[in-house]
Design an enzyme around this catalytic site. Structure first.
Site, short mmCIF file in Angstrom:
data_model
loop_
_atom_site.label_atom_id
_atom_site.label_comp_id
_atom_site.label_asym_id
_atom_site.label_seq_id
_atom_site.Cartn_x
_atom_site.Cartn_y
_atom_site.Cartn_z
N MET A 79 47.65 -18.43 3.68
CA MET A 79 48.45 -18.37 2.45
C MET A 79 47.84 -19.33 1.42
O MET A 79 48.50 -19.71 0.45
CB MET A 79 49.90 -18.73 2.73
CG MET A 79 50.55 -17.74 3.70
SD MET A 79 52.33 -17.60 3.55
CE MET A 79 52.83 -19.26 3.94
N GLY A 80 46.59 -19.72 1.64
CA GLY A 80 45.90 -20.56 0.66
C GLY A 80 46.27 -22.02 0.74
O GLY A 80 46.85 -22.48 1.71
N GLN A 95 57.97 -13.15 4.19
CA GLN A 95 58.20 -14.07 5.30
C GLN A 95 58.99 -15.32 4.87
O GLN A 95 59.18 -16.23 5.66
CB GLN A 95 56.89 -14.44 5.99
CG GLN A 95 55.94 -15.31 5.18
CD GLN A 95 54.59 -15.43 5.86
OE1 GLN A 95 53.77 -14.51 5.88
NE2 GLN A 95 54.33 -16.58 6.48
N HIS A 146 42.40 -24.98 8.16
CA HIS A 146 41.94 -23.62 7.85
C HIS A 146 40.42 -23.53 8.03
O HIS A 146 39.90 -22.54 8.55
CB HIS A 146 42.26 -23.27 6.39
CG HIS A 146 43.73 -23.15 6.09
ND1 HIS A 146 44.38 -24.00 5.24
CD2 HIS A 146 44.64 -22.25 6.53
CE1 HIS A 146 45.65 -23.64 5.16
NE2 HIS A 146 45.85 -22.60 5.92
N ASP A 181 50.77 -22.86 14.65
CA ASP A 181 51.86 -21.87 14.62
C ASP A 181 51.81 -21.10 15.93
O ASP A 181 51.45 -19.92 15.97
CB ASP A 181 51.68 -20.94 13.41
CG ASP A 181 51.79 -21.71 12.11
OD1 ASP A 181 52.90 -22.11 11.75
OD2 ASP A 181 50.75 -21.93 11.46
N GLY A 189 45.76 -20.15 13.88
CA GLY A 189 45.83 -21.53 14.32
C GLY A 189 46.92 -21.74 15.38
O GLY A 189 48.00 -21.15 15.30
O1 PAF Z 1 50.18 -18.73 8.96
C1 PAF Z 1 50.18 -18.30 7.80
O2 PAF Z 1 49.63 -18.91 6.89
C2 PAF Z 1 50.88 -16.98 7.49
O3 PAF Z 1 52.04 -16.84 8.26
C3 PAF Z 1 49.99 -15.75 7.63
C4 PAF Z 1 49.52 -15.55 9.07
C5 PAF Z 1 48.78 -15.88 6.72
C6 PAF Z 1 50.75 -14.49 7.23
O4 PAF Z 1 51.18 -14.55 5.91
#
Ligand code: PAF
Length: 273
Positions: A21-22, A55, A28, A144, A141
Protein backbone atom coordinates in the site's frame (compact mmCIF):
# COMPACT_ATOMS: atom_id res chain seq x y z
CA UNK A 1 0.10 -3.86 -16.94
CA UNK A 2 -1.88 -6.82 -18.26
CA UNK A 3 -0.27 -6.48 -21.69
CA UNK A 4 3.22 -6.42 -20.18
CA UNK A 5 2.34 -9.43 -18.05
CA UNK A 6 1.21 -11.36 -21.13
CA UNK A 7 4.42 -10.44 -22.99
CA UNK A 8 6.55 -11.71 -20.10
CA UNK A 9 4.52 -14.90 -19.90
CA UNK A 10 4.97 -15.49 -23.66
CA UNK A 11 8.73 -14.93 -23.39
CA UNK A 12 8.95 -17.31 -20.42
CA UNK A 13 10.23 -14.59 -18.08
CA UNK A 14 9.63 -15.39 -14.39
CA UNK A 15 7.69 -12.66 -12.60
CA UNK A 16 7.32 -11.91 -8.89
CA UNK A 17 4.92 -9.41 -7.38
CA UNK A 18 5.24 -7.61 -4.04
CA UNK A 19 1.80 -6.18 -3.19
CA UNK A 20 1.99 -3.03 -1.02
CA UNK A 21 0.00 0.00 0.00
CA UNK A 22 3.05 2.22 -0.49
CA UNK A 23 4.89 4.50 1.92
CA UNK A 24 7.66 1.97 1.54
CA UNK A 25 10.21 1.19 4.24
CA UNK A 26 13.04 -1.26 4.78
CA UNK A 27 10.56 -4.07 5.41
CA UNK A 28 9.04 -3.68 1.94
CA UNK A 29 12.48 -3.45 0.36
CA UNK A 30 13.48 -6.72 2.04
CA UNK A 31 10.45 -8.31 0.33
CA UNK A 32 11.76 -6.98 -3.00
CA UNK A 33 15.17 -8.52 -2.28
CA UNK A 34 13.46 -11.84 -1.52
CA UNK A 35 11.41 -11.55 -4.73
CA UNK A 36 14.51 -10.86 -6.82
CA UNK A 37 16.23 -13.88 -5.34
CA UNK A 38 13.19 -16.02 -6.11
CA UNK A 39 12.92 -15.04 -9.80
CA UNK A 40 16.65 -15.07 -10.49
CA UNK A 41 18.65 -12.85 -12.87
CA UNK A 42 16.25 -13.33 -15.82
CA UNK A 43 13.19 -12.54 -13.74
CA UNK A 44 11.20 -9.35 -13.22
CA UNK A 45 9.93 -7.92 -9.94
CA UNK A 46 6.74 -5.86 -9.94
CA UNK A 47 5.72 -3.81 -6.89
CA UNK A 48 2.08 -2.82 -6.70
CA UNK A 49 1.17 0.29 -4.74
CA UNK A 50 -2.50 0.72 -3.99
CA UNK A 51 -4.20 1.92 -0.81
CA UNK A 52 -7.13 -0.45 -1.02
CA UNK A 53 -10.32 1.18 0.31
CA UNK A 54 -12.26 -2.08 0.76
CA UNK A 55 -9.92 -3.33 3.49
CA UNK A 56 -10.53 -0.25 5.66
CA UNK A 57 -13.66 0.08 7.80
CA UNK A 58 -15.41 3.48 7.60
CA UNK A 59 -13.99 4.29 11.07
CA UNK A 60 -10.40 3.53 10.04
CA UNK A 61 -7.49 5.56 8.70
CA UNK A 62 -7.97 5.28 4.89
CA UNK A 63 -7.83 9.03 4.28
CA UNK A 64 -4.94 9.50 6.68
CA UNK A 65 -2.95 6.51 5.42
CA UNK A 66 0.52 7.87 4.57
CA UNK A 67 1.35 8.28 0.89
CA UNK A 68 4.51 9.37 -0.96
CA UNK A 69 4.44 7.95 -4.46
CA UNK A 70 7.47 9.75 -5.90
CA UNK A 71 9.68 8.59 -3.02
CA UNK A 72 8.25 5.06 -3.33
CA UNK A 73 9.06 4.96 -7.05
CA UNK A 74 12.59 6.12 -6.39
CA UNK A 75 13.09 3.44 -3.73
CA UNK A 76 11.73 0.79 -6.10
CA UNK A 77 14.05 1.89 -8.89
CA UNK A 78 17.00 1.67 -6.51
CA UNK A 79 15.94 -1.82 -5.44
CA UNK A 80 15.83 -3.18 -9.00
CA UNK A 81 12.05 -3.23 -9.45
CA UNK A 82 11.23 -3.15 -13.19
CA UNK A 83 7.64 -1.98 -12.88
CA UNK A 84 5.68 -0.14 -10.21
CA UNK A 85 2.00 -0.86 -10.74
CA UNK A 86 -0.19 1.93 -9.33
CA UNK A 87 -3.78 1.28 -10.38
CA UNK A 88 -6.47 3.89 -9.81
CA UNK A 89 -9.63 3.27 -7.76
CA UNK A 90 -11.62 3.17 -11.02
CA UNK A 91 -9.33 0.52 -12.47
CA UNK A 92 -9.59 -1.70 -9.42
CA UNK A 93 -13.24 -1.06 -8.58
CA UNK A 94 -15.03 0.03 -11.78
CA UNK A 95 -18.53 1.37 -11.39
CA UNK A 96 -21.00 -1.32 -10.39
CA UNK A 97 -18.28 -3.55 -8.87
CA UNK A 98 -20.06 -6.25 -6.85
CA UNK A 99 -17.84 -9.34 -6.63
CA UNK A 100 -15.73 -10.09 -3.54
CA UNK A 101 -13.48 -12.92 -2.38
CA UNK A 102 -14.17 -14.17 1.15
CA UNK A 103 -12.00 -16.68 3.02
CA UNK A 104 -14.27 -18.18 5.65
CA UNK A 105 -12.11 -19.92 8.23
CA UNK A 106 -8.76 -18.29 8.95
CA UNK A 107 -10.28 -14.80 8.66
CA UNK A 108 -12.55 -15.00 11.69
CA UNK A 109 -10.12 -14.51 14.58
CA UNK A 110 -7.65 -11.78 15.61
CA UNK A 111 -7.46 -9.13 12.85
CA UNK A 112 -10.71 -10.48 11.42
CA UNK A 113 -12.48 -10.18 14.79
CA UNK A 114 -11.21 -6.63 15.34
CA UNK A 115 -11.70 -5.60 11.69
CA UNK A 116 -14.62 -7.70 10.36
CA UNK A 117 -14.49 -6.63 6.68
CA UNK A 118 -10.71 -6.32 6.44
CA UNK A 119 -9.77 -9.69 4.93
CA UNK A 120 -12.63 -9.60 2.42
CA UNK A 121 -11.01 -6.42 1.08
CA UNK A 122 -7.51 -7.91 1.19
CA UNK A 123 -8.51 -11.16 -0.56
CA UNK A 124 -10.45 -9.30 -3.23
CA UNK A 125 -7.67 -6.89 -4.12
CA UNK A 126 -4.94 -9.55 -3.94
CA UNK A 127 -6.96 -11.88 -6.19
CA UNK A 128 -7.33 -9.03 -8.67
CA UNK A 129 -3.59 -8.29 -8.53
CA UNK A 130 -2.83 -11.95 -9.13
CA UNK A 131 -5.07 -11.92 -12.20
CA UNK A 132 -3.68 -8.67 -13.57
CA UNK A 133 0.04 -9.23 -12.91
CA UNK A 134 -0.11 -13.02 -13.46
CA UNK A 135 3.01 -13.58 -11.33
CA UNK A 136 4.80 -16.88 -10.78
CA UNK A 137 5.67 -15.75 -7.25
CA UNK A 138 4.07 -13.39 -4.75
CA UNK A 139 5.95 -12.19 -1.66
CA UNK A 140 4.20 -11.16 1.56
CA UNK A 141 5.64 -10.10 4.90
CA UNK A 142 5.45 -12.29 8.00
CA UNK A 143 4.55 -9.22 10.06
CA UNK A 144 1.01 -9.70 8.76
CA UNK A 145 1.07 -13.39 9.65
CA UNK A 146 -2.67 -13.92 9.46
CA UNK A 147 -2.89 -12.08 6.13
CA UNK A 148 -0.08 -14.23 4.68
CA UNK A 149 -1.82 -17.42 5.86
CA UNK A 150 -5.13 -16.32 4.34
CA UNK A 151 -3.52 -15.38 1.02
CA UNK A 152 -1.78 -18.77 0.90
CA UNK A 153 -5.10 -20.47 1.57
CA UNK A 154 -6.89 -18.38 -1.05
CA UNK A 155 -4.20 -19.09 -3.68
CA UNK A 156 -4.54 -22.82 -3.01
CA UNK A 157 -8.33 -22.89 -2.80
CA UNK A 158 -8.86 -20.83 -5.97
CA UNK A 159 -6.05 -22.49 -7.98
CA UNK A 160 -3.92 -19.41 -8.58
CA UNK A 161 -0.91 -20.83 -10.46
CA UNK A 162 1.73 -19.16 -8.29
CA UNK A 163 3.87 -19.67 -5.22
CA UNK A 164 3.34 -17.48 -2.15
CA UNK A 165 6.54 -16.72 -0.25
CA UNK A 166 6.38 -15.34 3.29
CA UNK A 167 9.47 -13.28 4.16
CA UNK A 168 10.65 -12.45 7.70
CA UNK A 169 9.70 -9.28 9.58
CA UNK A 170 12.26 -6.48 9.56
CA UNK A 171 12.74 -4.59 12.82
CA UNK A 172 14.14 -1.26 13.94
CA UNK A 173 17.24 -1.42 16.15
CA UNK A 174 15.11 -1.40 19.30
CA UNK A 175 12.96 -4.30 18.06
CA UNK A 176 9.88 -2.43 16.82
CA UNK A 177 8.57 -4.13 13.67
CA UNK A 178 8.83 -1.84 10.62
CA UNK A 179 5.43 -0.51 9.55
CA UNK A 180 4.13 2.45 7.56
CA UNK A 181 1.90 3.27 10.55
CA UNK A 182 4.90 3.82 12.88
CA UNK A 183 5.01 7.30 11.37
CA UNK A 184 1.85 8.23 13.28
CA UNK A 185 3.42 7.61 16.71
CA UNK A 186 4.38 10.58 18.87
CA UNK A 187 7.95 10.37 20.26
CA UNK A 188 6.53 9.17 23.56
CA UNK A 189 4.37 6.51 21.91
CA UNK A 190 7.27 5.47 19.69
CA UNK A 191 9.42 4.87 22.78
CA UNK A 192 6.66 2.79 24.39
CA UNK A 193 5.90 0.82 21.20
CA UNK A 194 8.84 -1.54 21.85
CA UNK A 195 6.45 -3.24 24.29
CA UNK A 196 5.05 -5.42 21.47
CA UNK A 197 8.41 -7.01 20.75
CA UNK A 198 9.13 -7.25 24.48
CA UNK A 199 5.87 -9.15 24.93
CA UNK A 200 6.88 -11.66 22.24
CA UNK A 201 10.21 -12.21 23.99
CA UNK A 202 8.58 -12.49 27.40
CA UNK A 203 6.18 -15.18 26.17
CA UNK A 204 9.04 -17.04 24.47
CA UNK A 205 11.10 -16.98 27.65
CA UNK A 206 8.12 -18.13 29.75
CA UNK A 207 7.47 -21.26 27.64
CA UNK A 208 11.12 -22.06 26.88
CA UNK A 209 11.40 -24.86 29.43
CA UNK A 210 7.79 -25.83 30.05
CA UNK A 211 4.37 -25.16 28.52
CA UNK A 212 2.14 -22.48 30.04
CA UNK A 213 -1.61 -21.98 30.10
CA UNK A 214 -2.75 -19.56 27.36
CA UNK A 215 -5.16 -17.97 29.83
CA UNK A 216 -2.39 -17.24 32.36
CA UNK A 217 0.06 -16.11 29.71
CA UNK A 218 -2.51 -13.69 28.27
CA UNK A 219 -2.91 -12.18 31.74
CA UNK A 220 0.87 -11.91 32.11
CA UNK A 221 1.25 -10.23 28.71
CA UNK A 222 -1.68 -7.87 29.37
CA UNK A 223 0.00 -6.83 32.65
CA UNK A 224 3.27 -6.19 30.80
CA UNK A 225 1.54 -4.09 28.12
CA UNK A 226 -0.20 -2.11 30.86
CA UNK A 227 3.18 -0.94 32.19
CA UNK A 228 3.23 1.51 29.22
CA UNK A 229 0.68 4.21 29.94
CA UNK A 230 -0.01 4.99 26.28
CA UNK A 231 -0.53 1.36 25.24
CA UNK A 232 -3.97 -0.27 25.06
CA UNK A 233 -4.04 -3.97 24.27
CA UNK A 234 -6.53 -4.92 21.54
CA UNK A 235 -5.82 -8.67 21.58
CA UNK A 236 -3.13 -11.21 22.29
CA UNK A 237 -3.59 -14.71 20.91
CA UNK A 238 -1.71 -18.01 21.03
CA UNK A 239 -2.43 -20.37 18.15
CA UNK A 240 -1.30 -23.13 15.85
CA UNK A 241 0.72 -21.50 13.02
CA UNK A 242 -0.80 -23.81 10.38
CA UNK A 243 -4.50 -23.80 11.30
CA UNK A 244 -4.59 -20.50 13.26
CA UNK A 245 -6.70 -22.41 15.85
CA UNK A 246 -6.19 -21.04 19.38
CA UNK A 247 -4.31 -23.36 21.78
CA UNK A 248 -4.88 -23.76 25.51
CA UNK A 249 -1.37 -24.89 26.27
CA UNK A 250 1.37 -22.62 24.91
CA UNK A 251 4.75 -24.17 24.09
CA UNK A 252 7.75 -23.75 21.82
CA UNK A 253 6.45 -23.62 18.24
CA UNK A 254 3.14 -21.97 19.21
CA UNK A 255 2.46 -18.77 17.26
CA UNK A 256 1.72 -15.60 19.20
CA UNK A 257 0.16 -12.45 17.75
CA UNK A 258 -0.91 -9.21 19.34
CA UNK A 259 -2.39 -5.84 18.45
CA UNK A 260 -1.86 -2.74 20.59
CA UNK A 261 -3.32 0.73 20.23
CA UNK A 262 -1.25 3.86 20.86
CA UNK A 263 -3.87 6.57 20.67
CA UNK A 264 -5.56 5.92 17.32
CA UNK A 265 -2.57 4.07 15.88
CA UNK A 266 -2.90 0.32 15.97
CA UNK A 267 0.27 -1.78 15.74
CA UNK A 268 0.51 -5.55 15.25
CA UNK A 269 3.31 -8.04 15.69
CA UNK A 270 3.77 -11.80 15.96
CA UNK A 271 6.35 -14.53 16.38
CA UNK A 272 6.80 -18.25 16.62
CA UNK A 273 7.65 -18.89 20.27
O1 PAF B 1 -0.25 -5.76 3.51
C1 PAF B 1 -0.67 -4.83 2.79
O2 PAF B 1 -0.01 -3.82 2.61
C2 PAF B 1 -2.03 -4.96 2.13
O3 PAF B 1 -2.93 -5.62 2.96
C3 PAF B 1 -1.99 -5.62 0.75
C4 PAF B 1 -1.51 -7.06 0.83
C5 PAF B 1 -1.07 -4.83 -0.17
C6 PAF B 1 -3.39 -5.64 0.13
O4 PAF B 1 -3.89 -4.35 -0.04
Amino acid sequence: MQQQARAWKKAGVPVAVVPTMGYLHGGHLSLVVRARKAVGPRGKVVVSIYVNPTQFAPTEDLKKYPRDLSRDKQLCRGAGVVLVFTPSDKQVYPEGFSTYVVEEKLSKSMEGASRPTHFRGVCTVVAKLFNIVAPDIAVFGAKDFQQASIVQRMARDLNFPLKVIVAPTLRERDGLAMSSRNKFLTPDQRAQATVLNEALHEASATVKNKPASAYRLKEQIAAHIATRPQARLDYVEFFDPKTLEPVQSVKCGTQMALAVFFGKTRLIDNATL
